[in-house]
Scaffold this motif. Structure first.
Motif, PDB file in Angstrom:
ATOM      1  N   UNK A 137      79.669  37.481   6.672  1.00 37.55           N
ATOM      2  CA  UNK A 137      79.618  38.846   7.191  1.00 37.55           C
ATOM      3  C   UNK A 137      81.039  39.272   7.578  1.00 37.55           C
ATOM      4  N   UNK A 138      81.274  40.579   7.624  1.00 41.40           N
ATOM      5  CA  UNK A 138      82.591  41.067   8.031  1.00 41.40           C
ATOM      6  C   UNK A 138      82.457  42.426   8.713  1.00 41.40           C
ATOM      7  N   UNK A 171      78.795  44.589  -1.782  1.00 36.84           N
ATOM      8  CA  UNK A 171      79.704  44.093  -0.754  1.00 36.84           C
ATOM      9  C   UNK A 171      79.380  42.652  -0.383  1.00 36.84           C
ATOM     10  N   UNK A 172      78.071  42.327  -0.301  1.00 36.70           N
ATOM     11  CA  UNK A 172      77.660  40.949   0.001  1.00 36.70           C
ATOM     12  C   UNK A 172      78.164  40.000  -1.077  1.00 36.70           C
ATOM     13  N   UNK A 173      78.020  40.392  -2.329  1.00 40.05           N
ATOM     14  CA  UNK A 173      78.461  39.536  -3.436  1.00 40.05           C
ATOM     15  C   UNK A 173      79.981  39.377  -3.446  1.00 40.05           C
ATOM     16  N   UNK A 174      80.692  40.427  -3.102  1.00 40.81           N
ATOM     17  CA  UNK A 174      82.150  40.323  -3.032  1.00 40.81           C
ATOM     18  C   UNK A 174      82.595  39.452  -1.864  1.00 40.81           C
ATOM     19  N   UNK A 175      81.838  39.516  -0.751  1.00 42.40           N
ATOM     20  CA  UNK A 175      82.174  38.698   0.411  1.00 42.40           C
ATOM     21  C   UNK A 175      81.777  37.238   0.228  1.00 42.40           C
ATOM     22  N   UNK A 176      80.877  36.975  -0.716  1.00 39.03           N
ATOM     23  CA  UNK A 176      80.394  35.612  -0.978  1.00 39.03           C
ATOM     24  C   UNK A 176      80.595  35.312  -2.464  1.00 39.03           C
ATOM     25  N   UNK A 177      81.825  35.130  -2.910  1.00 41.90           N
ATOM     26  CA  UNK A 177      82.139  35.096  -4.347  1.00 41.90           C
ATOM     27  C   UNK A 177      81.624  33.863  -5.086  1.00 41.90           C
ATOM     28  N   UNK A 178      81.148  32.849  -4.368  1.00 41.68           N
ATOM     29  CA  UNK A 178      80.719  31.625  -5.059  1.00 41.68           C
ATOM     30  C   UNK A 178      79.242  31.637  -5.433  1.00 41.68           C
ATOM     31  N   UNK A 194      66.561  39.752  -3.377  1.00 41.01           N
ATOM     32  CA  UNK A 194      67.494  38.864  -4.072  1.00 41.01           C
ATOM     33  C   UNK A 194      67.478  37.511  -3.376  1.00 41.01           C
ATOM     34  N   UNK A 195      67.728  36.485  -4.146  1.00 40.63           N
ATOM     35  CA  UNK A 195      67.692  35.121  -3.631  1.00 40.63           C
ATOM     36  C   UNK A 195      68.814  34.324  -4.283  1.00 40.63           C
ATOM     37  N   UNK A 196      69.498  33.516  -3.480  1.00 43.30           N
ATOM     38  CA  UNK A 196      70.595  32.699  -3.993  1.00 43.30           C
ATOM     39  C   UNK A 196      70.029  31.566  -4.841  1.00 43.30           C
ATOM     40  N   UNK A 211      75.507  28.064  -5.784  1.00 42.59           N
ATOM     41  CA  UNK A 211      76.809  28.365  -5.204  1.00 42.59           C
ATOM     42  C   UNK A 211      76.847  28.558  -3.714  1.00 42.59           C
ATOM     43  N   UNK A 212      75.713  28.375  -3.021  1.00 45.35           N
ATOM     44  CA  UNK A 212      75.711  28.562  -1.569  1.00 45.35           C
ATOM     45  C   UNK A 212      76.515  27.457  -0.900  1.00 45.35           C
ATOM     46  N   UNK A 213      77.244  27.826   0.170  1.00 46.50           N
ATOM     47  CA  UNK A 213      78.054  26.842   0.895  1.00 46.50           C
ATOM     48  C   UNK A 213      77.190  25.968   1.791  1.00 46.50           C
TER      49      UNK A 213
END
Length: 661
Positions: free
Chosen positions: A492-493, A547-554, A654-656, A659-661
């Motif tokens: 988040x940002x 924005x979420x996808x850009x903030x979580x690029x992996x 949407x569901x990951x 690539x989740x950390x």
């Protein structure tokens, strides 16, 4: 009211003992017309009981009015208020008496009464813009809607006496010596001013010792102070030359003039000579010299002005040349009232005091800055710099928002008359408070990683405590980016800025951390009936996903579209697949790599599981309920409840998937 240092000193008039009532009244009127208000008040009070109020009410009310004006102009506004009321009651409801009453009520902080009296005055003189501004000021003060600036103001007891002390000026670059004007008992002359009743003013100084304390106030040494009236000074850049005001009554040209003097190595002021400025008949006073010494601002009642006293200037090409002809600063600075005590700051902002621009009462301090297209922007300095009393003669410590000014306000430790006050603008305190919480339970999240980046290039990292709070002390005129991350959650940002903020401010934001292990519903993803083309209302939610996808690029995600169980199941799967693909197409159009996206239409094969949040919205649902056809048959009793279940099942999530950390 020590509005002008240059009120003329008048020779004594004939004694009253052998005069008739009419002669005594004529002498009182003469003192009043000459501005000798203290003497005029004494003479009016002697003659007032001898006037026949019934046979000549106009004359009686005129004396009351002159008494009221004399009281107000010497600072006794409470006494003036009663005298104005008596004058108006006795048949003198002329505009000036009504205006004087309004000004006195405003100075006495009786804002409701002042509003009514100003309104009565405006019925008589509707074109007076300063009175209309005064009404607005009184309304704001009455309703407590006036915003206080952050300036801190306090009196300077070491400078002040029980007489008038005003017009400070810095005489050393480190601000350790302050010159000012005073009518205290130590002034040189023996005569008293018939305007104020105090001694004629001289220039004094206060020196700060190494321990920070101010030494005893002393008169300056040399040829500047005389038996006449001196004060209001300004200095050359090297502080060796001083320009000051002197007022005299005798000789070929009585009045007020600007003089210069030179300081020797022993701090003695010598070589006093008059500065030639304009018409010798006019009063010229209150000098302020620009930092490059090429412009001298001053106050004068010379012809060509806009009212009483105006701000004027003279200029020259260098410090060695003579001054130009006087130039009036124009109607944006000068009003139908009085503009006095100009002060030109090293950043070319001009400060002055005025009773004609509206304000909080008496003289207010104004700031004027030159506009790029020409002319001046004039702003009231606001509270607490200004008050309901006279506020004037401000100076600054060059680049610092600190300095001194004079005021007649009643304040703790004030000693009476005009006193000198210290002001400072403390550094603005800006704070950011962020709350990091888990999305489902909304409980505080500990051990979240926080990264703070500023436009100044600074970077800070730390982790949240059990309370999940982020508390930052912010710098002025700075942009901030705060990023929050934690393994198993979406990053988040937040972006915010202190640019343009002047008041003490606390900024707040929330960081709702959603688990990457759970599907996230995209709200307000809308289509027309039986269509798969996205409606415009969907863009807000989809842009948030970008924005979420850009903030979580992996991460890579699956876009899942679901329908209710109405209609043919095969058709529902096909339609939902097309709807999911339309979301993917939109994301790709916004720059998201297609390899990170997968579209899947499930139709009604994956009924919604009720969350705690949804259960809180609908009483017939409980956390964990699966909204299947079996649930509809067993638990839904009304058409309204069935529509709600169908609406909840129609969703895009949407569901990951990697690539989740």
């Amino acid at each position: 009211m020590k509005q002008y240092i240059f009120l003329l000193l008048l020779p004594a008039l004939a004694a009253l003992s052998s005069c008739t009532v009419s002669q005594k009244l004529a002498l009182a009127d003469k003192s009043y017309d000459q501005g000798a208000y203290v003497r005029a008040e004494k003479r009016y009070r002697k003659v007032l009981p001898k006037l026949n109020r019934s046979k000549n009410p106009a004359e009686y009310s005129k004396v009351l009015y002159h008494l009221a004006e004399s009281s107000r102009l010497t600072g006794n506004t409470r006494q003036a208020e009663g005298l104005y009321e008596r004058a108006i009651t006795r048949g003198r409801p002329n505009p000036n008496a009504v205006l004087g009453l309004a000004k006195s009520q405003q100075a006495n902080e009786k804002y409701e009464a002042a509003i009514k009296t100003y309104t009565d005055y405006l019925k008589l003189v509707p074109q007076d813009s300063s009175a209309r501004m005064a009404v607005e000021s009184c309304e704001a003060l009455r309703d407590s809607t006036v915003t206080h600036t952050r300036y801190l103001v306090e009196t300077v007891p070491d400078f002040n006496s029980n007489k008038d002390d005003f017009a400070p000026a810095f005489a050393e670059d480190n601000y350790s010596v302050v010159y000012f004007t005073s009518s205290r008992d130590a002034a040189m002359g023996k005569k008293k001013s018939i305007v104020t009743g105090d001694k004629l003013t001289d220039i004094f100084f206060a020196k700060q010792a190494r321990n920070g304390r101010w030494e005893k106030v002393q008169p300056i040494v040399g040829d500047v102070n005389t038996k006449a009236e001196e004060g209001v000074c300004t200095f050359s850049r090297n502080l060796r030359k001083m320009y000051f005001t002197q007022c005299v009554t005798k000789g070929s040209s009585p009045g007020c003039r600007i003089f210069s003097a030179t300081r020797d190595e022993e701090n003695v002021w010598l070589e006093v000579e008059e500065v030639s400025i304009g018409d010798s008949v006019a009063n010229v006073a209150h000098p302020s010299l620009s930092e490059d010494e090429t412009v001298l601002y001053f106050t004068s009642d010379m012809p060509g002005g806009f009212g009483g006293f105006d701000i004027w200037m003279v200029n020259r090409l260098s410090a060695e040349e003579g001054w130009s002809e006087p130039i009036n600063l124009g109607k944006e600075i000068n009003s139908a009232g009085n503009e006095m005590y100009p002060y030109i700051r090293n950043n070319n902002a001009l400060y002055f005091s005025s009773d004609g621009h509206g304000g909080f009462g008496g003289l207010d301090i104004f700031k004027a800055t030159q506009k790029s297209e020409g002319g001046w922007l004039v702003e009231n300095m606001g509270l607490p710099m200004n008050s309901s009393a006279d506020d004037f003669s401000i100076i600054f410590e060059k680049e610092n928002e600190a300095g001194y000014f004079a005021s007649r306000r009643k304040a703790p430790k004030s000693k009476g008359g005009d006193d000198i006050y210290r002001f400072v603008l403390p550094e603005a305190r800006f704070t950011f408070i962020g709350s990091v919480r888990e999305a489902e339970a909304l409980t505080p999240m500990a051990d979240a990683n926080v990264s703070v980046i500023t436009s100044a290039g600074a970077s800070t990292k730390y982790t949240t405590e059990k309370d999940g709070l982020i508390t930052l002390q912010l710098q002025p005129e700075t942009d901030y980016l705060v990023k929050v991350s934690k393994s198993g959650y979406f990053n988040q940002k937040a972006k915010f800025s202190t640019k343009g903020l002047e008041e003490i401010t606390t900024l707040r934001d929330e960081f709702i951390m959603r688990s990457t292990a759970k599907a996230v519903e995209l709200e307000n993803i809308l289509y027309d009936f039986a269509k798969y083309t996205l409606r415009p209302e969907s863009e807000v939610s989809l842009n948030n996903l970008v924005e979420v996808l850009n903030d979580n690029p992996t991460i890579s995600i699956e876009i899942a579209s679901h329908s209710d169980s109405r209609g043919d199941s095969t058709y529902n799967v096909e339609l939902s697949q097309k709807r999911a693909q339309s979301v993917v197409d939109y994301l790709v159009s916004k720059g998201i790599d297609v390899s990170r996206l997968e579209a899947k239409g499930y139709g009604s094969t994956k009924p919604r599981v009720v969350s705690r949040t949804v259960a809180a919205q609908y009483k017939f649902l409980h956390e964990g309920d699966v909204l299947s056809d079996d649930f509809l048959r067993k638990h839904v009793r009304t058409q309204e409840e069935e529509d709600i279940v169908d609406q909840l099942n129609r969703r895009t999530e949407f569901e990951v998937i990697s690539g989740a950390q």
